[in-house]
Design a protein around this motif. Structure first.
Motif: not given
Length: 199
Positions: A35-43, A57-62, A84-88, A154-158
């Motif tokens: 899940i990290f490998d798939r979505h970390a770049p977007h987050i 950097d810190d918030l991605v890890a968190e 779900w990850l964007y919400g977190i 909506v605007a940045w992440e589509g």
């Protein structure tokens, strides 16, 4: 690069959705790494826009630590974990703002270098773009946090309206009304600031 046998066993099949990976991670926690490998770049991109690269950097890890900790509550009917990850991540941004006790400045998107022939043209375009980014940043800061979160997702992440509703745990109708209000207020703020600058 050749994977070791143990690493190959951890790699999910390419067509395995996020819900299946999260379900398997409940028995085999190391599988959550997919899940990290798939979505970390977007987050990371989303958070860097919101709070700057260093804090992101810190918030991605968190974000992924929190997600791992609450993965047992994930709605397995949802095949894509990104909302779900964007919400977190959005909740962590809000918490950080409250903890800091100060108003944050949104980071303007990096303006790509224009394809202008001359140096003077490039400089003029960059100055204009920087001025617009500054106006946009000021307009976004004036929005309520809920309206701003919807607009940026909506605007940045589509994200679609449904994905934003899932990310922020709000009804789709609320997403629509917040987005409409945010667009209207941003447009009005930009128009007012531009007319002041011209006057």
């Amino acid at each position: 690069m050749t994977l070791l046998p143990a690493e190959e066993e951890l790699m999910p099949p390419p067509d395995e959705d996020d819900a299946a990976i999260i379900r398997r991670s409940l028995r085999e926690p190391e599988r959550f790494a997919a899940i990290f490998d798939r979505h970390a770049p977007h987050i990371m991109r989303y958070l860097a826009h919101r709070v700057g690269r260093q804090v992101a950097d810190d918030l991605v890890a968190e974000t992924f630590l929190v997600a791992f900790g609450i993965r047992g509550k994930y709605d397995l009917d949802r095949p894509d974990a990104r909302p779900w990850l964007y919400g977190i991540a959005t909740n962590l941004v809000r918490r950080r703002q409250r903890e800091d006790g100060r108003e944050y400045r949104l980071r303007a998107a990096i303006v790509p270098e224009p394809d202008a022939d001359g140096h003077a043209d490039r400089v003029a375009e960059q100055v204009t773009a920087a001025a617009m980014n500054q106006l946009l940043g000021a307009a976004l800061v004036e929005l309520s946090s809920g309206d701003r979160d919807v607009l940026l997702l909506v605007a940045w992440e589509g994200l679609t309206y449904d994905e934003v509703a899932q990310a922020l745990d709000i009804p789709v109708g609320t997403v629509r009304s917040r987005l409409n209000r945010a667009r209207r207020q941003t447009r009005a703020a930009l128009t007012a600031k531009e007319s002041v600058n011209r006057g």
